[in-house]
Design a protein around this motif. Sequence first.
Motif, PDB file in Angstrom:
ATOM      1  N   HIS A   1       0.860  -1.189   0.000  1.00 23.53           N
ATOM      2  CA  HIS A   1       0.000   0.000   0.000  1.00 23.53           C
ATOM      3  C   HIS A   1       0.895   1.238   0.000  1.00 23.53           C
ATOM      4  CE1 HIS A   1       1.017   0.119   4.214  1.00 23.53           C
ATOM      5  NE2 HIS A   1       0.338  -0.985   4.479  1.00 23.53           N
TER       6      HIS A   1
ATOM      7  N   TYR B   1       1.628   3.748   2.011  1.00 25.15           N
ATOM      8  CA  TYR B   1       2.569   3.993   3.110  1.00 25.15           C
ATOM      9  C   TYR B   1       3.728   3.023   3.001  1.00 25.15           C
ATOM     10  CZ  TYR B   1       4.340   4.550   7.845  1.00 25.15           C
ATOM     11  OH  TYR B   1       5.146   4.787   8.917  1.00 25.15           O
TER      12      TYR B   1
ATOM     13  N   GLU C   1       3.376  12.688   0.657  1.00 29.50           N
ATOM     14  CA  GLU C   1       2.093  12.142   0.189  1.00 29.50           C
ATOM     15  C   GLU C   1       1.566  12.944  -0.973  1.00 29.50           C
ATOM     16  OE1 GLU C   1       3.277  11.203   3.986  1.00 29.50           O
ATOM     17  OE2 GLU C   1       2.831  13.187   3.190  1.00 29.50           O
ATOM     18  N   SER C   2       1.895  14.250  -1.015  1.00 31.69           N
ATOM     19  CA  SER C   2       1.361  15.090  -2.098  1.00 31.69           C
ATOM     20  C   SER C   2       1.959  14.723  -3.439  1.00 31.69           C
ATOM     21  CB  SER C   2       1.640  16.561  -1.803  1.00 31.69           C
ATOM     22  OG  SER C   2       3.021  16.727  -1.551  1.00 31.69           O
TER      23      SER C   2
ATOM     24  N   TYR D   1       0.759  10.018  -3.979  1.00 31.48           N
ATOM     25  CA  TYR D   1      -0.557   9.538  -4.398  1.00 31.48           C
ATOM     26  C   TYR D   1      -0.930   9.973  -5.807  1.00 31.48           C
ATOM     27  CZ  TYR D   1      -1.145   7.303  -0.011  1.00 31.48           C
ATOM     28  OH  TYR D   1      -0.968   6.450   1.037  1.00 31.48           O
ATOM     29  N   PRO D   2      -0.625  11.245  -6.207  1.00 35.34           N
ATOM     30  CA  PRO D   2      -0.854  11.580  -7.620  1.00 35.34           C
ATOM     31  C   PRO D   2      -0.048  10.705  -8.570  1.00 35.34           C
ATOM     32  CG  PRO D   2      -0.569  13.561  -6.340  1.00 35.34           C
ATOM     33  CD  PRO D   2      -0.272  12.428  -5.422  1.00 35.34           C
TER      34      PRO D   2
ATOM     35  N   GLN E   1      -1.772   7.504  -8.966  1.00 33.17           N
ATOM     36  CA  GLN E   1      -2.930   7.667  -9.858  1.00 33.17           C
ATOM     37  C   GLN E   1      -2.500   7.683 -11.306  1.00 33.17           C
ATOM     38  OE1 GLN E   1      -6.172   7.674  -9.118  1.00 33.17           O
ATOM     39  NE2 GLN E   1      -5.585   7.273  -6.994  1.00 33.17           N
ATOM     40  N   ARG E   2      -1.358   8.334 -11.561  1.00 31.63           N
ATOM     41  CA  ARG E   2      -0.864   8.390 -12.927  1.00 31.63           C
ATOM     42  C   ARG E   2      -0.501   7.003 -13.433  1.00 31.63           C
ATOM     43  NH1 ARG E   2       2.341  12.485 -12.200  1.00 31.63           N
ATOM     44  NH2 ARG E   2       4.160  11.195 -11.783  1.00 31.63           N
TER      45      ARG E   2
ATOM     46  N   LEU F   1      -1.774   4.276 -12.388  1.00 32.45           N
ATOM     47  CA  LEU F   1      -3.039   3.577 -12.611  1.00 32.45           C
ATOM     48  C   LEU F   1      -3.610   3.941 -13.961  1.00 32.45           C
ATOM     49  CD1 LEU F   1      -5.013   3.749  -9.247  1.00 32.45           C
ATOM     50  CD2 LEU F   1      -4.501   1.709 -10.565  1.00 32.45           C
ATOM     51  N   LEU F   2      -3.577   5.266 -14.289  1.00 33.89           N
ATOM     52  CA  LEU F   2      -4.144   5.742 -15.552  1.00 33.89           C
ATOM     53  C   LEU F   2      -3.419   5.119 -16.738  1.00 33.89           C
ATOM     54  CD1 LEU F   2      -6.153   7.687 -16.857  1.00 33.89           C
ATOM     55  CD2 LEU F   2      -4.362   9.392 -16.867  1.00 33.89           C
ATOM     56  N   ASN F   3      -2.089   4.957 -16.580  1.00 40.49           N
ATOM     57  CA  ASN F   3      -1.330   4.403 -17.702  1.00 40.49           C
ATOM     58  C   ASN F   3      -1.410   2.888 -17.766  1.00 40.49           C
ATOM     59  OD1 ASN F   3      -0.462   6.807 -18.746  1.00 40.49           O
ATOM     60  ND2 ASN F   3       1.267   6.941 -17.344  1.00 40.49           N
ATOM     61  N   GLY F   4      -2.024   2.295 -16.755  1.00 40.89           N
ATOM     62  CA  GLY F   4      -2.196   0.842 -16.785  1.00 40.89           C
ATOM     63  C   GLY F   4      -0.961   0.082 -16.346  1.00 40.89           C
ATOM     64  N   TRP F   5      -0.040   0.747 -15.650  1.00 36.71           N
ATOM     65  CA  TRP F   5       1.181   0.066 -15.235  1.00 36.71           C
ATOM     66  C   TRP F   5       1.060  -0.586 -13.862  1.00 36.71           C
ATOM     67  CZ3 TRP F   5       4.090   5.033 -16.879  1.00 36.71           C
ATOM     68  CH2 TRP F   5       4.172   5.075 -18.268  1.00 36.71           C
TER      69      TRP F   5
ATOM     70  N   ARG G   1      -5.417   0.080   0.536  1.00 34.87           N
ATOM     71  CA  ARG G   1      -5.407  -0.139  -0.910  1.00 34.87           C
ATOM     72  C   ARG G   1      -4.046  -0.635  -1.323  1.00 34.87           C
ATOM     73  NH1 ARG G   1      -7.076   4.144  -5.189  1.00 34.87           N
ATOM     74  NH2 ARG G   1      -8.254   2.866  -6.627  1.00 34.87           N
TER      75      ARG G   1
ATOM     76  N   TYR H   1      -1.284  -1.879  -4.150  1.00 38.82           N
ATOM     77  CA  TYR H   1      -0.940  -1.681  -5.563  1.00 38.82           C
ATOM     78  C   TYR H   1      -0.079  -2.827  -6.033  1.00 38.82           C
ATOM     79  CZ  TYR H   1      -2.682   3.014  -4.849  1.00 38.82           C
ATOM     80  OH  TYR H   1      -3.476   4.078  -4.560  1.00 38.82           O
TER      81      TYR H   1
END
Lengths: 881, 112
Positions: free
Chosen positions: B29, B31, B49-50, B53-54, B57-58, B60-64, B79, B81
């Motif tokens: 996860h 942390y 964290e700033s 986490y983005p 998300q990136r 995730l968006l790229n499917g990696w 969560r 990954y």
Amino acid sequence: MGFGLVRILRRAAFRLRRAQLSRDLSEELDFHRLLKEQQHLRNGLSAQAAGNLSKQQMGNMTLAREDSRELWSFVKLERLFQDLRYATRIFVRAPLFTAIAALSLALGIGGNAAMFSLVNTLLVRPLPYFQPQRLIRVTGIYPRAAVQFFQQRSRGMDVAAVSTPSELNLTARGEAIRVSGSAVSASLLSVLGVSVARGRNFEAGEDSPGRDGIVILSDSLWRHAFGADPTIVGSSITLNGVHRQVIGVMPPDFSFPSANVQLWFPMRLDSSNFLEYWAGEFVPLIGRLRPGAAILQAQSEIRTLVSQFRRTFPYPMARDWNSDAAAIPLQQDLVGDVRRKLILLLSSVSMVLLIACVNIASLLLSRATARRKEIALRAALGAGRARIIRQLLTESVFLALIGGSAGVLVGTGALSIFKSVLPSSLPGLARAAIDWNVVAAVAALALFAGLAFGIAPALSASQIDLTDALKTGSQRGTGGVWTRLRSWLIAAQVALTLVLVVGAGLLIKSLYRLSEADPGFEPRGILTVRMSPNQSLCIERPACIALYARLAKQAEELPGVAGASVANTVPLDGNLPTLAVDVEGHPKSADYPAPMLWAGAVSPEFFRMLHIPLLAGREFARSDGAKSEPVLLISASTARRFWPVENPVGKHIKPAGSRQWRTVVGVVGDVRQYTLSQGLPTWVAGAIYMPYAQSTLGDGQIPASMTLLVRAADSARLRSELRRLAEDQNPDIPVGGVQPLEEIVSGSISAFRSTIQLFISFAGVALLLAAMGIYGLVSYWVSQRTYEIGLRMAIGATRRCILRMVLAQSFRITLCGIAGGIVAALALTRFLASLLYEVGATDPWTLLTVAVLILAVAFTASCVPAWRAAQTDPTKSLRIE
Amino acid sequence: MGSHNSTQDILPGTLDLLILRTLALGPRHGYGIAERLRQVSDDVLQVGESSLYPALQRLLLNGWVKAEWGASENNRRARYYTLTAAGRKQLAAEREQLTRMIEAIQKVLRMA
């Protein structure tokens, strides 16, 4: 690329679940912080200290959230929607502004869309024939003999002839109807490269005598008169008394040589029939360039052929007959002089659009100033100048697109209006419609307009001093380049409006002069009805003479009828009966060929009924019959032309083919026979009248189609009685509708009148837009100078003083616009010159009247805001600051 | 507050690489990823964290990577990954790219 698409889809999926993802992230961040806190606890901090430290160390959670959120959306797209939603809210909140802007745009864009469509169909789109760029028209008109001459000798082109459409009697299933038909050479369809939809084309040689008893119908005639009968090919019809076999039906949108033609039959090329072959109707020739030939080749060939052909004429032709014959592209020939009218309409409509855009730009500029506070707030919250400009441009483009879509609707209406102004015989006119091309052009135009009139206000509004605008929230000052720009815009608008209104004014004056023009006869109180029997009925001259004598006598006996007569044509009904003549004392030669005269065949009461004055000699009497000495009446201008000093009475004229001279017994006043503005065409040397019983057409026969005129008060009962009387004479004779002569006269200028109405509406729209523009500008000035006005009133200015000040400023701008407009008008109205009648293109009275009119409109538009300015309460306005 | 060699000091774009490499060893996860990076680099790499986490998300968006909710060590929902096959390929590619970049920089630094 595939990767990009998958990304977009994934992003879209994220977007849909954005709320859920946001909650997930919060939970994740919370979990992260908790673990951090536990770590600090393990390191020995107290519970509270651990909690605080972990929170501090979490960094900028808002930033984390924002950045993550960006990945769950289509940022640019959503910003656009945001701007659009905001724009909609603004428009709804200011309905008057939105309505005015959208309406102005709709009118401007709609008119232009209609014009695009027309110009595209008529001027730009190629003719719907095979390889249309190889089709040419040979200028000038030629006798039938020329057709075979050219066909046999031309090396560069295939030649065909098409006669101008004429009215014919069609008898098929019982009753006779009048149709429009054209005689064509057998090669026409192959030259054009088109084919029938049913049956077969004309074959080579079918224009020779014996094989020419055939006809091809138009699609609309087949549907309306024959009920789309599938067995039509092979059946027989009767055309002007001649039996013809139907061999084919053309496809629906074939409209050559004009949209009114309903059937085509072979033009008989019979060299043994002298009159028909050499002296009958002269026809235009068209051709298709053979492969490998160019238009210049055709050009030089034509010159040679024409001069060769002229020498084969069996009678003397003028030495320079058709010496300027040229080959022009067929498309150019067909559209011809309509082109000028189209371009005129296009320019006017573009001007209206320009005026509309200027109006909206000016409106937007003032609104931008009014929104300064709101925009300053946005800037303070972090919007960059580019972002603000983008938002303002989105608004203006959105407005333009709204106006554009409304414009498509307006365009459809405008198109039908424009079509009614152009001659309906124009081939292809019916095809003009608002199609996807036009919609795309409209969208592009709207986009461009939106950017054009949005850029200035956007630039002006985004250029703000933050603290100044937020603090005072007022709109001080009248200077600034944008305000001056606005004033110039309005002045330009006034100038353009002046040009349009002057154009309309000149046309109105022309129409007035035209309606006041003396046509040479009195049309009031006369009813007409036309009968058109086949020429075959009048082969026996006494039959027709008796027919019409009987008709006139019976008409006279109807109750309410004060007099009746017959004539082969009434003035301004569009017929042009001409006769080549020999004139006593003016022998023919190559330099002076036989003059063409307008030839009327009338009964004796004709002149008295129409109040055509007798200037010398005597009128016809009943004694001038078929067996008496042939006599003539000539018009005053004919007398002046041929016998300027001698007395024309007693002189002789004869038709060119005949041997018997006719005596001139009198001179009557000139009548405007063909057009109200010109009288007779320039190639007609004068007018003569013959008594019906003695009259003759070019081929020696008596005219068969005649018009009955009665002097009576118009009533429905009388109309039906007249019609029945005419029909009773002979059921095979088609009878036209009963028309008052006045209607025929006004009908002859109906196209002109429609054009004027169109111009007047353009001018009216322009004037309205200009008024709105001036109103907007003056309101804006007043709102800018509220402080100053309050100050002036506080130190002693009266209300009237303020009023005068505001009005003076408005007048200054209007006068600038008028001055510019007059200069432009003097330069531009020459393009109207061909439409004007007895009015100069720079008529000073019209210019003056229009200038005064515009001043009055400007005054009215400035009145309300000026009055409002004068009502300012100084204490209130001074306190606002 | 401790030394804060935050990710601003790292070459931009390498955060993705670091996360992917960490996940190559197994699902974690958020942390967990940050902790692992800190531990292995001896406190040099401290990801805030700033940025973390983005970045996730990136990815995730790229499917990696892919993400699933699961139970954590202290029985709370977390969560996790996991690296995907495409992510593995991306890891190899980016790793090679970074290696080449570093060698080039070192050559420049070593030059006489």
